[in-house]
Design an enzyme around this catalytic site. Structure first.
Site, PDB file in Angstrom:
ATOM      1  N   ILE A  32      76.537  48.225  28.332  1.00 40.39           N
ATOM      2  CA  ILE A  32      77.725  48.128  27.463  1.00 40.39           C
ATOM      3  C   ILE A  32      79.013  48.459  28.224  1.00 40.39           C
ATOM      4  CG2 ILE A  32      76.565  48.459  25.228  1.00 40.39           C
ATOM      5  CD1 ILE A  32      77.570  51.429  25.378  1.00 40.39           C
ATOM      6  N   ALA A  88      73.344  54.776  23.764  1.00 42.47           N
ATOM      7  CA  ALA A  88      73.947  56.044  24.201  1.00 42.47           C
ATOM      8  C   ALA A  88      72.979  56.769  25.111  1.00 42.47           C
ATOM      9  CB  ALA A  88      74.262  56.931  22.987  1.00 42.47           C
ATOM     10  N   GLU A  89      73.522  57.686  25.891  1.00 46.32           N
ATOM     11  CA  GLU A  89      72.706  58.736  26.482  1.00 46.32           C
ATOM     12  C   GLU A  89      72.547  59.772  25.373  1.00 46.32           C
ATOM     13  OE1 GLU A  89      71.163  58.999  29.296  1.00 46.32           O
ATOM     14  OE2 GLU A  89      71.924  57.171  30.219  1.00 46.32           O
ATOM     15  N   THR A 112      76.301  61.433  15.548  1.00 45.68           N
ATOM     16  CA  THR A 112      75.419  62.573  15.320  1.00 45.68           C
ATOM     17  C   THR A 112      76.135  63.706  14.571  1.00 45.68           C
ATOM     18  OG1 THR A 112      74.317  64.374  16.506  1.00 45.68           O
ATOM     19  CG2 THR A 112      76.083  63.285  17.667  1.00 45.68           C
ATOM     20  N   ASP A 113      75.357  64.547  13.906  1.00 43.53           N
ATOM     21  CA  ASP A 113      75.957  65.731  13.257  1.00 43.53           C
ATOM     22  C   ASP A 113      76.383  66.773  14.289  1.00 43.53           C
ATOM     23  OD1 ASP A 113      73.438  66.618  14.053  1.00 43.53           O
ATOM     24  OD2 ASP A 113      72.846  67.410  12.100  1.00 43.53           O
ATOM     25  N   GLU A 114      75.941  66.598  15.542  1.00 45.24           N
ATOM     26  CA  GLU A 114      76.230  67.622  16.566  1.00 45.24           C
ATOM     27  C   GLU A 114      77.716  67.711  16.889  1.00 45.24           C
ATOM     28  OE1 GLU A 114      73.346  67.813  19.728  1.00 45.24           O
ATOM     29  OE2 GLU A 114      71.808  66.884  18.496  1.00 45.24           O
ATOM     30  N   TYR A 126      76.855  66.324  25.593  1.00 43.82           N
ATOM     31  CA  TYR A 126      76.415  65.216  24.740  1.00 43.82           C
ATOM     32  C   TYR A 126      77.301  65.105  23.500  1.00 43.82           C
ATOM     33  CZ  TYR A 126      73.717  62.923  21.020  1.00 43.82           C
ATOM     34  OH  TYR A 126      73.341  62.116  19.967  1.00 43.82           O
ATOM     35  N   LYS A 142      79.958  62.165  22.266  1.00 38.85           N
ATOM     36  CA  LYS A 142      79.826  61.431  20.988  1.00 38.85           C
ATOM     37  C   LYS A 142      81.090  61.639  20.139  1.00 38.85           C
ATOM     38  CE  LYS A 142      76.710  59.377  19.579  1.00 38.85           C
ATOM     39  NZ  LYS A 142      76.304  57.948  19.740  1.00 38.85           N
ATOM     40  N   LYS A 189      61.977  64.795  23.748  1.00 38.51           N
ATOM     41  CA  LYS A 189      62.539  65.469  22.581  1.00 38.51           C
ATOM     42  C   LYS A 189      61.454  66.361  21.960  1.00 38.51           C
ATOM     43  CE  LYS A 189      66.449  63.137  22.905  1.00 38.51           C
ATOM     44  NZ  LYS A 189      66.866  61.910  22.303  1.00 38.51           N
ATOM     45  N   HIS A 236      73.322  76.714  23.208  1.00 37.79           N
ATOM     46  CA  HIS A 236      72.405  76.200  22.175  1.00 37.79           C
ATOM     47  C   HIS A 236      72.979  76.401  20.764  1.00 37.79           C
ATOM     48  CE1 HIS A 236      67.844  75.968  21.025  1.00 37.79           C
ATOM     49  NE2 HIS A 236      68.570  75.014  20.473  1.00 37.79           N
TER      50      HIS A 236
HETATM   51  P1  NAD Z   1      67.437  56.761  22.814  1.00 37.28           P
HETATM   52  O1  NAD Z   1      67.828  57.567  24.022  1.00 37.28           O
HETATM   53  O2  NAD Z   1      66.019  56.742  22.377  1.00 37.28           O
HETATM   54  O3  NAD Z   1      67.886  55.235  23.022  1.00 37.28           O
HETATM   55  C1  NAD Z   1      69.113  54.877  23.593  1.00 37.28           C
HETATM   56  C2  NAD Z   1      69.053  53.402  23.975  1.00 37.28           C
HETATM   57  O4  NAD Z   1      70.328  53.022  24.524  1.00 37.28           O
HETATM   58  C3  NAD Z   1      68.001  53.104  25.058  1.00 37.28           C
HETATM   59  O5  NAD Z   1      67.270  51.933  24.711  1.00 37.28           O
HETATM   60  C4  NAD Z   1      68.834  52.854  26.316  1.00 37.28           C
HETATM   61  O6  NAD Z   1      68.235  51.935  27.231  1.00 37.28           O
HETATM   62  C5  NAD Z   1      70.121  52.293  25.723  1.00 37.28           C
HETATM   63  N1  NAD Z   1      71.287  52.510  26.603  1.00 37.28           N
HETATM   64  C6  NAD Z   1      71.656  53.665  27.203  1.00 37.28           C
HETATM   65  N2  NAD Z   1      72.759  53.460  27.955  1.00 37.28           N
HETATM   66  C7  NAD Z   1      73.092  52.161  27.804  1.00 37.28           C
HETATM   67  C8  NAD Z   1      74.142  51.340  28.322  1.00 37.28           C
HETATM   68  N3  NAD Z   1      75.072  51.844  29.161  1.00 37.28           N
HETATM   69  N4  NAD Z   1      74.198  50.042  27.964  1.00 37.28           N
HETATM   70  C9  NAD Z   1      73.263  49.507  27.122  1.00 37.28           C
HETATM   71  N5  NAD Z   1      72.233  50.231  26.621  1.00 37.28           N
HETATM   72  C10 NAD Z   1      72.150  51.539  26.964  1.00 37.28           C
HETATM   73  O7  NAD Z   1      68.410  57.295  21.660  1.00 37.28           O
HETATM   74  P2  NAD Z   1      68.148  57.425  20.073  1.00 37.28           P
HETATM   75  O8  NAD Z   1      67.569  58.760  19.810  1.00 37.28           O
HETATM   76  O9  NAD Z   1      67.479  56.216  19.581  1.00 37.28           O
HETATM   77  O10 NAD Z   1      69.659  57.463  19.556  1.00 37.28           O
HETATM   78  C11 NAD Z   1      70.336  56.253  19.235  1.00 37.28           C
HETATM   79  C12 NAD Z   1      71.733  56.582  18.750  1.00 37.28           C
HETATM   80  O11 NAD Z   1      71.676  57.425  17.598  1.00 37.28           O
HETATM   81  C13 NAD Z   1      72.589  57.333  19.772  1.00 37.28           C
HETATM   82  O12 NAD Z   1      73.904  56.837  19.686  1.00 37.28           O
HETATM   83  C14 NAD Z   1      72.525  58.774  19.322  1.00 37.28           C
HETATM   84  O13 NAD Z   1      73.680  59.477  19.704  1.00 37.28           O
HETATM   85  C15 NAD Z   1      72.435  58.598  17.817  1.00 37.28           C
HETATM   86  N6  NAD Z   1      71.748  59.674  17.096  1.00 37.28           N
HETATM   87  C16 NAD Z   1      70.505  60.090  17.487  1.00 37.28           C
HETATM   88  C17 NAD Z   1      69.858  61.084  16.758  1.00 37.28           C
HETATM   89  C18 NAD Z   1      68.462  61.538  17.128  1.00 37.28           C
HETATM   90  O14 NAD Z   1      67.973  62.502  16.540  1.00 37.28           O
HETATM   91  N7  NAD Z   1      67.762  60.881  18.033  1.00 37.28           N
HETATM   92  C19 NAD Z   1      70.483  61.656  15.645  1.00 37.28           C
HETATM   93  C20 NAD Z   1      71.765  61.200  15.282  1.00 37.28           C
HETATM   94  C21 NAD Z   1      72.374  60.209  16.013  1.00 37.28           C
HETATM   95  P1  TYD Z   2      65.937  68.080  20.703  1.00 40.59           P
HETATM   96  O1  TYD Z   2      64.735  67.339  20.222  1.00 40.59           O
HETATM   97  O2  TYD Z   2      66.279  68.038  22.164  1.00 40.59           O
HETATM   98  O3  TYD Z   2      67.183  67.618  19.811  1.00 40.59           O
HETATM   99  P2  TYD Z   2      68.703  68.228  19.742  1.00 40.59           P
HETATM  100  O4  TYD Z   2      68.933  69.093  20.916  1.00 40.59           O
HETATM  101  O5  TYD Z   2      69.537  66.984  19.780  1.00 40.59           O
HETATM  102  O6  TYD Z   2      68.788  68.967  18.436  1.00 40.59           O
HETATM  103  O7  TYD Z   2      65.767  69.599  20.315  1.00 40.59           O
HETATM  104  C1  TYD Z   2      65.549  70.010  18.977  1.00 40.59           C
HETATM  105  C2  TYD Z   2      65.550  71.526  18.949  1.00 40.59           C
HETATM  106  O8  TYD Z   2      64.408  72.006  19.685  1.00 40.59           O
HETATM  107  C3  TYD Z   2      66.760  72.145  19.648  1.00 40.59           C
HETATM  108  O9  TYD Z   2      67.146  73.311  18.927  1.00 40.59           O
HETATM  109  C4  TYD Z   2      66.267  72.507  21.022  1.00 40.59           C
HETATM  110  C5  TYD Z   2      64.799  72.835  20.772  1.00 40.59           C
HETATM  111  N1  TYD Z   2      63.878  72.516  21.891  1.00 40.59           N
HETATM  112  C6  TYD Z   2      62.947  73.484  22.318  1.00 40.59           C
HETATM  113  O10 TYD Z   2      62.892  74.605  21.796  1.00 40.59           O
HETATM  114  N2  TYD Z   2      62.096  73.153  23.338  1.00 40.59           N
HETATM  115  C7  TYD Z   2      62.126  71.927  23.944  1.00 40.59           C
HETATM  116  O11 TYD Z   2      61.336  71.680  24.895  1.00 40.59           O
HETATM  117  C8  TYD Z   2      63.069  70.944  23.494  1.00 40.59           C
HETATM  118  C9  TYD Z   2      63.145  69.585  24.138  1.00 40.59           C
HETATM  119  C10 TYD Z   2      63.915  71.292  22.453  1.00 40.59           C
END
Ligand code: NAD
Ligand code: TYD
Length: 369
Positions: free
Chosen positions: A64, A87-88, A137-139, A176, A180, A215, A310
């Site tokens: 992107i 996203a990362e 994200t809510d973060e 992160y 965002k 995760k 954290h």
């Molecule tokens: P993920 O890391 O599993 O997937 C991210 C995807 O984006 C991957 O397929 C990766 O290849 C692609 N990507 C990364 N950099 C890119 C680039 N420069 N160009 C094109 N593609 C690229 O992430 P996810 O957990 O599925 O999260 C998706 C979205 O939702 C993110 O924007 C994240 O911030 C948001 N989000 C995630 C959560 C969660 O709990 N996972 C919660 C709220 C919001």
């Molecule tokens: P994570 O799945 O990385 O999501 P986020 O940091 O976006 O909330 O982590 C969820 C919670 O779990 C967070 O409070 C960090 C904690 N955590 C651990 O305690 N051990 C782990 O190995 C990981 C990856 C996360």
């Protein structure tokens, strides 16, 4: 074949994106869904094997941040809607390499916004019928107090009186969430400055099938399978609000079609859990479904040094989304965890291919670097 809409979904090979792509491809056969993904370590086309051959689905490997490429894709596919998930996404990685997060999350979002602006402003109808929907994200809201450490009546939250609402002040703490937050501001700025029809949603922690095993939840399931330690940061008292990924995908569908332009919607599970309680629930579920004796994997739980910066507690008030658009989570946490654990146990090769790095080699050969 002509399509009624041409929707570009970024990050569709990732965890949440793959569920959104599948939902849209299956539910809207008259939409053309263009999945644009760079296939970073977190992107995996195996997640979409079941829809890859559908006539309304196209995959494009692209970054992107490659602005010219985004311009070209907007034109080639006559894109009228964007759902931006690329996203990362991992906080721990952002602590190690913040630049990667600024690059994709901030500059990548800006590159996509600018491509949408250039293409849509070149069309006779301009922004009419268009939509740029940014997933966040809510973060970004920072952290809440843990003022009720024992939780509420059911033992699982609320762990405090305060909730994040759509008007909570942005106070990101991790690289992160800072990246965002910045992207959210750019999206809103494109509405306020150019009149682009944008929407932003801020969602709580997702879980479910296809989540990358770095995760918390998939990491614990995989480590139990291999008899490896389950690392719990600090005392395990941090609280997150968890939502089943298909509930998030349904919310995205609802908001993309019926959400009001220039609005923010919070999406949450109303489901607060302390990390230690989640790890214990996973231990119990994996042991039960694997036929292990009760308590078998309990000794794997290992308290490790806390994550830097954290955030203590996240909890979302999603009543605006509920009241305005009628969305509510459908999957109870215990049921969602059971489905998730079953999925990981039934699809062990999915995780094994990721952890062995095999799938990366496969896609490198298929699509080039
Ligand atoms: P993920 O890391 O599993 O997937 C991210 C995807 O984006 C991957 O397929 C990766 O290849 C692609 N990507 C990364 N950099 C890119 C680039 N420069 N160009 C094109 N593609 C690229 O992430 P996810 O957990 O599925 O999260 C998706 C979205 O939702 C993110 O924007 C994240 O911030 C948001 N989000 C995630 C959560 C969660 O709990 N996972 C919660 C709220 C919001
Ligand atoms: P994570 O799945 O990385 O999501 P986020 O940091 O976006 O909330 O982590 C969820 C919670 O779990 C967070 O409070 C960090 C904690 N955590 C651990 O305690 N051990 C782990 O190995 C990981 C990856 C996360």
């Amino acid at each position: 074949m002509t399509f009624s809409r041409n929707i570009l979904i970024t990050g569709g090979a990732g965890f949440i994106g793959s569920h959104v792509v599948r939902l849209f491809v299956e539910k809207y056969p008259d939409y053309r869904i263009v999945n644009v993904d760079k296939l970073t370590y977190a992107g995996n086309l195996e997640n979409l094997r079941d829809v890859a051959q559908r006539p309304n689905y196209i995959f494009v490997k692209a970054d992107i941040c490659d602005h010219e490429r985004m311009n070209e894709l907007m034109r080639r596919y006559a894109v009228d809607g964007i759902i931006h998930l690329a996203a990362e996404s991992h906080v721990d990685r952002s602590i190690l390499d913040p630049f990667a997060f600024a690059r994709t999350n901030v500059m990548g979002t800006l590159s996509l916004l600018q491509a949408a602006k250039v293409y849509w402003e070149s069309q006779p109808e301009k922004y009419a019928g268009k939509r740029f929907y940014h997933i966040s994200t809510d973060e970004v809201y920072g952290a809440l107090e843990l003022s009720r450490p024992q939780g509420g009546a059911d033992g699982h939250g609320p762990y405090g009186d305060e909730l994040f609402t759509e008007t909570t002040r942005y106070t990101p703490h991790s690289p992160y969430s800072a990246s965002k937050a910045s992207s959210d501001h750019f999206v809103r700025a494109f509405h306020d400055t150019y009149g682009m029809p944008t929407i932003v949603t801020n969602c709580s922690n997702n879980y479910g099938p296809n989540q990358f095993p770095e995760k918390l939840i998939p990491l614990c399931i995989d480590n139990i399978r291999h008899g490896k330690p389950l690392p719990v940061y600090g005392k395990g008292e941090n609280v997150r609000d968890w939502l089943y990924v298909e509930d998030h995908a349904r919310a995205i569908d609802t908001i993309f079609h019926r959400g009001r332009i220039a609005q923010t919607y919070n999406i949450g599970g109303n489901n607060e859990w302390r990390n230690i309680d989640i790890v214990e629930l996973i231990v119990e579920t994996v042991d039960r479904l694997s036929g292990n004796p009760e308590g078998y994997s309990e000794q794997l739980i290992t308290f490790v040094p806390d994550r830097a910066g954290h955030d203590l507690r996240y909890a979302i008030d999603s009543s605006k989304l509920h009241t305005e658009l009628g969305w509510a989570p459908a999957v109870r946490f215990e049921e969602g965890i059971e489905k998730t654990v079953r999925w990981y146990l039934d699809n062990q090769e999915w995780t094994d291919r990721i952890t062995s790095g095999q799938y990366k080699e496969y896609y490198r050969r298929m699509y080039g670097e």
